[in-house]
Design an enzyme around this catalytic site. Structure first.
Site, PDB file in Angstrom:
ATOM      1  N   CYS A  70       0.795  -1.238   0.000  1.00  0.00           N
ATOM      2  CA  CYS A  70       0.000   0.000   0.000  1.00  0.00           C
ATOM      3  C   CYS A  70       0.821   1.280   0.000  1.00  0.00           C
ATOM      4  CB  CYS A  70      -0.912   0.012   1.214  1.00  0.00           C
ATOM      5  SG  CYS A  70      -1.913  -1.474   1.300  1.00  0.00           S
TER       6      CYS A  70
ATOM      7  N   LYS B 183       6.437  -7.227   6.948  1.00  0.00           N
ATOM      8  CA  LYS B 183       6.336  -6.963   8.388  1.00  0.00           C
ATOM      9  C   LYS B 183       5.975  -8.264   9.069  1.00  0.00           C
ATOM     10  CE  LYS B 183       1.462  -5.678   8.599  1.00  0.00           C
ATOM     11  NZ  LYS B 183       0.464  -4.705   8.986  1.00  0.00           N
TER      12      LYS B 183
HETATM   13  C1  UGA Z   1      -1.093   0.102   5.781  1.00  0.00           C
HETATM   14  C2  UGA Z   1      -1.810   1.094   6.715  1.00  0.00           C
HETATM   15  O1  UGA Z   1      -1.234   1.021   8.016  1.00  0.00           O
HETATM   16  C3  UGA Z   1      -3.304   0.763   6.793  1.00  0.00           C
HETATM   17  O2  UGA Z   1      -3.964   1.739   7.595  1.00  0.00           O
HETATM   18  C4  UGA Z   1      -3.880   0.779   5.381  1.00  0.00           C
HETATM   19  O3  UGA Z   1      -5.261   0.450   5.379  1.00  0.00           O
HETATM   20  C5  UGA Z   1      -3.154  -0.249   4.541  1.00  0.00           C
HETATM   21  O4  UGA Z   1      -1.745   0.108   4.502  1.00  0.00           O
HETATM   22  C6  UGA Z   1      -3.750  -0.244   3.163  1.00  0.00           C
HETATM   23  O5  UGA Z   1      -3.651   0.766   2.469  1.00  0.00           O
HETATM   24  O6  UGA Z   1      -4.445  -1.210   2.804  1.00  0.00           O
HETATM   25  P1  UGA Z   1      -0.132  -2.363   6.034  1.00  0.00           P
HETATM   26  O7  UGA Z   1       0.333  -2.220   4.627  1.00  0.00           O
HETATM   27  O8  UGA Z   1      -0.793  -3.627   6.433  1.00  0.00           O
HETATM   28  O9  UGA Z   1      -1.183  -1.190   6.368  1.00  0.00           O
HETATM   29  O10 UGA Z   1       1.143  -2.156   6.919  1.00  0.00           O
HETATM   30  P2  UGA Z   1       1.579  -1.316   8.221  1.00  0.00           P
HETATM   31  O11 UGA Z   1       1.283  -2.070   9.444  1.00  0.00           O
HETATM   32  O12 UGA Z   1       1.091   0.075   8.144  1.00  0.00           O
HETATM   33  O13 UGA Z   1       3.155  -1.342   8.005  1.00  0.00           O
HETATM   34  C7  UGA Z   1       3.744  -0.836   6.803  1.00  0.00           C
HETATM   35  C8  UGA Z   1       5.240  -0.927   6.876  1.00  0.00           C
HETATM   36  O14 UGA Z   1       5.757   0.050   7.782  1.00  0.00           O
HETATM   37  C9  UGA Z   1       5.760  -2.275   7.361  1.00  0.00           C
HETATM   38  O15 UGA Z   1       6.882  -2.652   6.594  1.00  0.00           O
HETATM   39  C10 UGA Z   1       6.126  -1.979   8.801  1.00  0.00           C
HETATM   40  O16 UGA Z   1       7.048  -2.879   9.316  1.00  0.00           O
HETATM   41  C11 UGA Z   1       6.658  -0.559   8.680  1.00  0.00           C
HETATM   42  N1  UGA Z   1       6.669   0.222   9.933  1.00  0.00           N
HETATM   43  C12 UGA Z   1       5.540   0.373  10.657  1.00  0.00           C
HETATM   44  C13 UGA Z   1       7.857   0.803  10.343  1.00  0.00           C
HETATM   45  O17 UGA Z   1       8.890   0.699   9.673  1.00  0.00           O
HETATM   46  N2  UGA Z   1       7.889   1.504  11.524  1.00  0.00           N
HETATM   47  C14 UGA Z   1       6.768   1.649  12.289  1.00  0.00           C
HETATM   48  O18 UGA Z   1       6.841   2.284  13.356  1.00  0.00           O
HETATM   49  C15 UGA Z   1       5.562   1.074  11.830  1.00  0.00           C
END
Ligand code: UGA
Length: 480
Positions: free
Chosen positions: A273, A334
């Site tokens: 996303c 993740k």
């Molecule tokens: C993300 C958004 O968080 C959702 O709200 C949204 O609905 C979704 O995209 C979408 O558009 O469908 P997601 O892709 O499942 O959700 O992943 P996240 O949990 O947001 O993590 C994204 C990335 O950021 C991962 O690689 C995670 O490890 C990283 N991350 C997250 C960090 O590097 N640092 C953080 O503090 C948090």
């Protein structure tokens, strides 16, 4: 409500299952017969190969053949439909724009069928997947072209994070519905009756264009926040040896206005996303002649973050990757998912192979099949034959010269002991997720440690001459 969910991937399948739990009659449609067969079988392994979400298989089991039906044929189910949710892939094109071909193909097929239906009742087509602002109007036009009568279009973006799709669908933070008529708002209120007037869930009704924009602004803001920590917080920690990243984070996020989520510095944010949405928003703004400097910077910081530790290993730790064996821990983008789309590990593999490693010894608790089947097929690129797959972190580390931690799986927090058992120093630990709370002990025992948000820590104890395999090992720092 009779509901059709078009597309049964990460968005559509959990959505269909949770709608069925709420007692709607749900038809989950997919063009891919293999997926439909897997879902119909109810077989956990087959379903989780396609979509791995906690609670999903149970939700399907609970509702299948009573409220939830799977089909690859739209024609027989079209009569009497109240709502169609569009949950189709919208991948990025090279120029950042969105490839809407899956979406428009499905819209045309629906248009043909809906134009021929016998019943006169209103049907509302709702976009759930992230689509460029204005796509509800594209859908409207397609249906008009086919001569469909008595229909509405709406936008109801999905805000679920992977690994929490079922929980998130059952208890969302907010439900955003963009529609044009009171009749269509009312139809969606009946779908989401459990969330309307809920004390903790914001139920927002607005225009389709606003709803579509909310999704883009939310996702790009989240990535901006992560990139702020990666681009500023982590950089400070990498300059000042006495700066403690964890304390910096606590000190800043103790302000109730500043979120803890997103403050975990990392080797970049991946997933299907964030990268796609920011590229698409840049494209949409550029096309309208608007400045995109901020978004471009965020995108660049995030991409840089995915491989910069490998460059730091060369320039700061003096590690020469040529002919080395590197354990790669974590392939998924993740923890708690097998999804590797836009995963930082993909970029790490590319960079490691480009630097001439002889072997990448991979381990991931969930994504190994996905890696072999979809991403690292040696027939597509012979260099992928240098990737070997291992049953445990220990097995991956044994016989390697360095480890690269790419995903934040909880099981990696206890790695210090595993590393000590599996790979005596000299050994380089590259930590893209700051997963080793006791890294200082390792440094004291002769390990070299390089982490996002920290200065490079040279081994403190002199390394032994003999390595894990009994071969003579040269300290990494001496090799450059
Ligand atoms: C993300 C958004 O968080 C959702 O709200 C949204 O609905 C979704 O995209 C979408 O558009 O469908 P997601 O892709 O499942 O959700 O992943 P996240 O949990 O947001 O993590 C994204 C990335 O950021 C991962 O690689 C995670 O490890 C990283 N991350 C997250 C960090 O590097 N640092 C953080 O503090 C948090």
């Amino acid at each position: 409500m009779k509901i059709i969910v078009v597309g049964t991937g990460f968005v559509g399948l959990p959505h269909a299952a949770v709608l069925a739990e709420a007692g709607h009659e749900v038809y989950a449609y997919d063009i891919d017969q293999n997926k439909i067969d897997a879902y119909r079988s109810g077989d956990r392994e087959r379903i989780e190969e396609i979509v791995n979400e906690p609670g999903l298989v149970e939700a399907i089991e609970e509702t299948k053949d009573r409220y939830l039906f799977f089909t690859s044929d739209l024609a027989p189910i079209i009569e009497g439909t109240d709502i169609v949710f569009m949950c189709l892939p919208t991948p990025p094109k090279r120029d950042g724009s969105t490839d809407l071909s899956y979406y428009t193909n499905a819209a045309h097929r629906l248009g043909e069928l809906l134009a021929k239906r016998q019943d006169e009742r209103r049907v509302v087509l709702v976009n759930k997947s992230t689509v460029p602002i204005g796509t509800a109007r594209v859908l409207q036009k397609i249906l008009e072209e086919h001569g469909v009568k008595n229909f509405g279009v709406a936008s109801n973006p999905e805000f679920l994070a992977q690994g929490g799709a079922i929980e998130g669908s059952r208890r969302p933070d907010r439900v955003v519905v963009g529609a044009d008529t009171e009749e269509d708002f009312d139809r969606l209120r009946r779908v989401y009756s459990q969330f309307v007037n809920h004390v903790r869930i914001r139920y927002l009704e607005t225009t389709p264009e606003t709803a579509e924009s909310i999704k883009y602004v939310a996702n790009t803001l989240l990535l901006t926040y992560i990139s702020f920590w990666n681009g500023i917080g982590a950089r400070l920690g990498e300059i000042y040896p006495n700066l403690r990243m964890e304390d910096l984070k606590i000190g800043v996020t103790s302000d109730s206005r500043i979120s803890t989520w997103g403050s975990y510095v990392s080797n970049g944010a991946g997933g299907s996303c964030f990268g796609k949405d920011i590229q698409s928003l840049i494209y949409q703004l550029n096309r309208a002649g608007r400045s995109t400097d901020l978004l471009q910077a965020v995108y660049n910081i995030n991409e840089y973050q995915k491989t910069y530790l490998i460059d730091r290993a060369v320039y700061e730790a003096g590690f020469n990757f040529n002919n080395k064996k590197v354990a790669l821990l974590g392939l998924a983008f993740k923890k708690r998912t097998n999804d590797m789309r836009d995963s930082s590990a993909l970029k790490a593999v590319e960079a490691l192979l480009a630097r001439g490693v002889s072997e990448i010894r991979a381990y991931d608790p969930l994504a190994m099949n996905e890696a072999q089947r979809t991403w690292f097929n040696p027939e597509k690129n012979h260099l992928f034959s240098r990737i070997t797959y291992h049953e445990s972190p220990r097995e991956a580390i044994e016989g390697s010269d360095a480890v690269y931690i790419s995903t934040d799986w909880e099981e990696f927090r206890g790695l210090a002991t595993t590393i000590e058992k599996a790979a005596p120093p000299p050994y380089l630990i590259i930590d893209g997720r700051r997963m080793l709370p006791d890294y200082r002990q390792l440094v004291a025992k002769g390990y070299a440690y390089l982490a996002v948000g920290d200065v490079y820590l040279k081994p403190e104890a002199p390394a032994e001459k003999t390595g894990a395999n009994g071969q003579e090992r040269v300290p990494a720092a001496a090799e450059a």
